[in-house]
Write an enzyme that holds these catalytic residues in place. Structure first.
Site, PDB file in Angstrom:
ATOM      1  N   LYS B  78       0.865  -1.184   0.000  1.00 38.48           N
ATOM      2  CA  LYS B  78       0.000   0.000   0.000  1.00 38.48           C
ATOM      3  C   LYS B  78       0.901   1.233   0.000  1.00 38.48           C
ATOM      4  O   LYS B  78       1.927   1.249   0.701  1.00 38.48           O
ATOM      5  CB  LYS B  78      -0.882  -0.037   1.252  1.00 38.48           C
ATOM      6  CG  LYS B  78      -1.941   1.073   1.325  1.00 38.48           C
ATOM      7  CD  LYS B  78      -2.807   0.913   2.576  1.00 38.48           C
ATOM      8  CE  LYS B  78      -3.911   1.963   2.651  1.00 38.48           C
ATOM      9  NZ  LYS B  78      -4.749   1.795   3.864  1.00 38.48           N
ATOM     10  N   SER B 153      -9.718   1.659   2.991  1.00 38.86           N
ATOM     11  CA  SER B 153      -8.876   2.478   2.146  1.00 38.86           C
ATOM     12  C   SER B 153      -7.824   1.700   1.373  1.00 38.86           C
ATOM     13  O   SER B 153      -7.299   2.194   0.384  1.00 38.86           O
ATOM     14  CB  SER B 153      -8.154   3.515   3.023  1.00 38.86           C
ATOM     15  OG  SER B 153      -7.261   2.863   3.922  1.00 38.86           O
ATOM     16  N   SER B 177      -9.913  -0.831   7.093  1.00 39.92           N
ATOM     17  CA  SER B 177      -9.309  -0.603   5.776  1.00 39.92           C
ATOM     18  C   SER B 177      -8.612  -1.802   5.158  1.00 39.92           C
ATOM     19  O   SER B 177      -8.220  -1.753   3.999  1.00 39.92           O
ATOM     20  CB  SER B 177      -8.310   0.552   5.843  1.00 39.92           C
ATOM     21  OG  SER B 177      -9.009   1.772   5.906  1.00 39.92           O
TER      22      SER B 177
END
Ligand SMILES: [Zn+2]
Lengths: 475, 485
Positions: B78, B153, B177
């Site tokens: 990420k 997210s 997330s």
């Protein structure tokens, strides 16, 4: 109307740790801009603070030395505000749970002890420094100082005059330096002070509106600024004007305090617990260990000097104001066994030499051993006290031991009775009129004969012996 | 079978047997990326050159017999974890050009374990969002339906695994997330206990809630990743010094006699009926495996969302203060003074959702409001944590749906922040309590969208989660489907 002054002080002291409070960067003063700054100092994304335990221990020392209670669980909070010298946009400090609280120190005021309360001691990180280009509309940021460990020591509003405030500050400074946790350098900012000051009619319980004074970088300036501010506030009240709560900056050149624009101080710091750090847990074992490491503190040392060495309180105060000086003095005493004489020589000649050259005792060319030897030489009658004045002068200039200087200058005292009797006889013979007058009752003339003997011996005659012999021979 | 579609443990077998090289695996993954990335947009930045170099290095090591747990395994990161020398944007304009001079601890650990980094995965800006739509670099699509969001997210990390654009990936979970996008994309996602995985180098959103965790294709891979990620880090004060077990040994263990708590507060109206049905089936599977179902209560559940949306923005408002244009990242070109530099940089650099949360958080911490908001929220947070402590007196693990609905359409909720926030209703409490949670696929809706079931356990009980998740995975026999891309 008679007024009473109320003063409280906030002191920031830089801790003498090798590394910063939340990273491993050096705390050294100076250095090229940003040469002591890592990603933690720079507040880069994703980096995290790790507490330097040394800072906690230093803070604990101060807490114990000022009779505070150490919080078994104290924690860090973020103080949020924007400024380019604050890379994270917040300062890591302590807020709701400081390291220590509820302490005091004792001041000596007109021979009486007065307690000044310490509200709290907390740890925090220092900010960086901005440098403004004088020719261009540009500012530069130096983050070498960012993250340098500080403790803030907040007093109760217990001081009643600028002198008391200055005295408190000196005592606090003395303790910090004694503990060897702060170098106490006010010019470099390792010891900074802000003051809260207000006045109230004598007898009134309630506090007046206070002003916060900043930008005073010496003991003298703290006192001057407070004196000015007290007068200013009295003038306002006496002329029916209002005192406003505000921050005022001391202007050293002008000798006045000026209001900071209120916009700059209208901060809401939005303190909240720093989630990147865990509470600092302090147990009794840790406290006991730190307590054991504490050196003898100035006040205790002062009292001991008065008692053990039979010297006046004032002298003990001067000798203990600097830990190294006290150590020097005690070394001299140990070596010569004459505390009173040692105190006279240290406080007189040694400190005078040092003050003239703005040196401190660590840089003194006269070793404790040399000074002790000199005192012993006087006691043994090898040199006179008067001669010693010259000898110590040379000792300071050359760093040589007194024995060498005495030998080089041929300064050894004449203590040979036969030799002195000869000299005195010659003088008496050469001064028949004075002898007559003396014997006739003009006792003042005794001094004349002493002078003559000293002149004849170039001051080397043992004064006590000269006295004794003259007394015998003149009558 | 293409190499890119295999799991870590399958590829490891092949590597050990000398059937494939790390280079072949890397090339397979990059060919897959070439084929699908344009449609899915999992990545903000690909690291092909670095990946191929790492694969070559891995092959050298393999030849020497040095095979680490992730040797030659393509992993996506990420774009919130810092990578030395590689732009790390956090999905934001304000950090579009930020190149960290250090690696996050997890990057170091993965690297030491032999992982080959494929790229930096797309995400909601500063991890603030549940759909990956707030990314400055554009949205990511759900591989199961390109019109739909992948969750967030960590959306890019989830789709990269689901679309076979990597073998496993790293995400971060502040309120769901990892678990929410894992559920919506049909992969496994774990949020470990707070303090289990170092946050050093993780760009902070809400520091007391953030935790790094893995996305994988199955539960065994999750255990393999956790073996690499977990552990104390002297650079991270909130990481905890407790022993890390070999998580792989929990795989295949049975759950006979385990008490599985079903919190009544998580089975209320408003859940999508297909999800409700799938979770009911999951409960039946757990029972069939020997699990004993117990009804439990988490009485402060109704406050979780409110507490979260005070604490997380409060911390964020402070964490994001450093993006001021002074030191790195975006700095506005036209500022006459300092104040203008601050305001313009931040106005231009942050997206709407980030601004909204900074404002909420600043408000919640302001003088006069602190006690009513942040102070109160912290107190209620303690109660939420106590709810779980008490619940785990009665059961070993808790079972809930991961999300209330399957993936929604891109743009469907962007104008309604409250609806968006509700996507995390079942995942937020985990972060508030600091406990671990895992989302495991539990089937598909009629429209072919994946759904997830969530298991929760007490602090540092990741082993239990892996054990029940693997037992469930094995016995539920969820149909092996792949998105048609
Ligand atoms: Zn540093």
């Amino acid at each position: 109307m008679e007024f009473e002054t109320v003063i409280g002080l906030e002191v920031h002291a830089q801790m003498l740790t090798d590394t910063k409070i939340f990273c491993n960067c050096s705390t050294k003063f100076g250095g090229a801009p940003n040469s002591h700054a890592c990603p933690v100092c720079l507040g880069l994304p994703g980096v995290l603070p790790v507490l330097n335990k040394k800072v906690v221990e230093y803070g604990m020392k101060m807490a114990l030395a000022t009779n505070c209670t150490i919080n078994p669980s104290n924690s860090f909070a973020r103080k949020n505000y924007f400024y380019p010298d604050l890379p994270k946009g917040y300062q890591i400090s302590q807020f709701a749970y400081p390291l220590a609280e509820h302490g005091y120190i004792l001041l000596e005021i007109n021979g009486e002890q007065k307690k000044i309360g310490i509200t709290r001691i907390h740890m925090e990180e220092d900010a960086g420094k901005l440098m403004h280009d004088e020719n261009n509309p540009v500012s530069y940021v130096d983050l070498n100082r960012t993250g340098v460990p500080l403790i803030e020591i907040v007093s109760e509003p217990d001081m009643r005059s600028p002198e008391e405030a200055a005295d408190y500050l000196k005592r606090l400074h003395e303790i910090l330096v004694y503990l060897e946790i702060c170098d106490g350098n006010m010019e470099e900012g390792s010891f900074r002070c802000d003051a809260n000051v207000s006045i109230r009619p004598k007898g009134q319980e309630e506090f007046g509106i206070r002003a916060e004074l900043k930008n005073m970088n010496s003991f003298r300036n703290v006192q001057r600024a407070l004196e000015y501010e007290v007068k200013r506030q009295q003038y306002l009240v006496e002329n029916g004007q209002k005192i406003v709560q505000e921050t005022r900056l001391w202007d050293d050149a002008g000798g006045v305090t000026n209001s900071m624009r209120s916009k700059e101080e209208a901060h809401d710091y939005r303190y909240f617990p720093d989630p990147d750090l865990v509470p600092v847990m302090v147990d009794e074992i840790w406290i006991a260990r730190i307590r054991e490491e504490l050196p003898e503190l100035p006040l205790v040392k002062r009292e001991r000097f008065v008692k053990d060495y039979q010297i006046p309180t004032y002298d003990a105060g001067v000798l203990t104001a600097d830990k190294a000086l006290a150590l020097y003095y005690e070394d001299v005493v140990k070596l010569c066994g004459k505390p009173k004489q040692a105190s006279n020589w240290v406080m007189g000649d040694v400190l005078r030499f040092l003050n003239e050259e703005k040196r401190d005792i660590r840089q003194c060319p006269i070793s404790a051993k040399s000074l002790a030897d000199m005192i012993t030489l006087i006691e043994e009658g090898v040199i006179s006290g008067k001669m010693a004045k010259d000898v110590i002068d040379d000792m300071y200039k050359t760093g040589k031991p007194p024995q060498d200087i005495i030998k080089e200058k041929g300064l050894v005292q004449i203590t040979d009775e036969g030799e002195l009797i000869k000299t005195i006889s010659a003088i008496i013979e050469a001064s028949p009129n004075q002898l007559k007058d003396y014997r006739g009752g003009k006792e003042k003339l005794f001094g004349f004969f002493v002078g003559q003997v000293m002149k004849a011996t170039q001051g080397k005659a043992n004064p006590q012996l000269v006295n004794d012999l003259l007394k015998k021979m003149l009558t | 079978m293409e190499l890119y579609s295999l799991t870590i443990h399958e590829l490891q077998e092949k590597i050990k047997n000398g059937d494939v090289s790390a280079m072949q695996i890397a090339e397979s993954v990059f060919s897959r990326i070439d084929a699908v990335e344009e449609r899915v947009h999992s990545y903000i930045r690909l690291m092909k050159e670095e990946a191929l170099a790492a694969a070559a290095k891995a092959d050298e090591n393999i030849k020497k017999g040095d095979i680490q747990p992730l040797t030659g395994i393509p992993v996506a990161l990420k774009d919130i974890v810092c990578t030395k020398g590689i732009t790390t944007t956090c999905g934001s304009h304000i950090l579009h050009n930020f190149v960290p001079p250090y690696n996050a601890t997890v990057v170091e650990k993965l690297s030491a374990a032999g992982a080959v980094f494929v790229g930096k995965a797309n995400m909601d800006e500063f991890a603030m969002g549940s759909s990956t739509e707030t990314s400055y670099f554009g949205p990511t699509s759900n591989p199961w339906d390109l019109e739909r969001i992948p969750g967030g997210s960590s959306g890019g990390s989830a789709t990269a695994v689901a679309a076979d654009e990597c073998i496993a990936s790293i995400g971060s979970d502040t309120g769901g997330s990892i678990r929410q996008p894992a559920a919506l994309c049909g992969v496994v996602g774990m949020k470990p206990t707070y303090g289990r995985v170092s946050r050093f180098g993780l760009i902070a959103f809400a520091s007391s809630l953030d935790q790094i965790g893995p996305f994988t294709k199955d539960v065994e891979d999750c255990a393999i990743m956790m073996n690499v990620l977990a552990g104390y880090d002297p650079k991270e004060s909130t990481s905890v010094k407790t022993e890390v077990p070999d998580y792989r040994r929990f795989i295949g263990g049975d759950i006979k006699g385990w008490k599985v708590g079903i919190p009544k507060e998580y089975f209320v109206e408003g859940i999508d009926p297909e999800i409700a049905a799938a979770v009911k089936k999951a409960i039946a599977v757990v029972e069939k495996c020997g699990g004993q179902i117990v009804d439990i209560t988490l009485p402060h559940t109704q406050y979780c969302l409110a507490v979260y949306y005070i604490i997380a923005p409060a911390e964020a408002s402070s964490n994001l203060a450093r993006y001021d244009g002074v030191k790195y990242g975006l700095r506005t070109a036209d500022a006459r003074d300092l104040m203008e530099m601050y305001t313009k940089t931040r106005r231009q650099g942050f997206g709407a959702e980030v601004k909204r949360r900074i404002m909420i958080g600043t408000y919640a911490l302001s003088a006069g409001y602190y006690d009513a908001y942040y102070g109160k929220a912290s107190q209620v947070r303690a109660l939420i944590r106590r709810d779980f402590d008490e619940a785990f007196q009665q059961c070993d693990v808790i079972l809930t749906p991961t999300t209330p609905t399957p993936a929604f359409k891109i743009g469907e909720k962007t104008d309604d922040p409250l609806q968006m926030y509700l996507s995390d209703i079942f995942t937020i409490s985990t972060n508030l309590a600091g406990i671990p949670g895992i989302s495991v696929p539990c089937g598909f809706t009629a429209a072919g969208l994946p759904m997830g079931v969530q298991f929760l356990a007490g602090h540092f009980e990741e082993g239990k989660l892996l054990q029940i998740a693997s037992a469930y995975e094995k016995n539920a026999a969820i149909e092996k489907r792949r998105p048609t891309l």
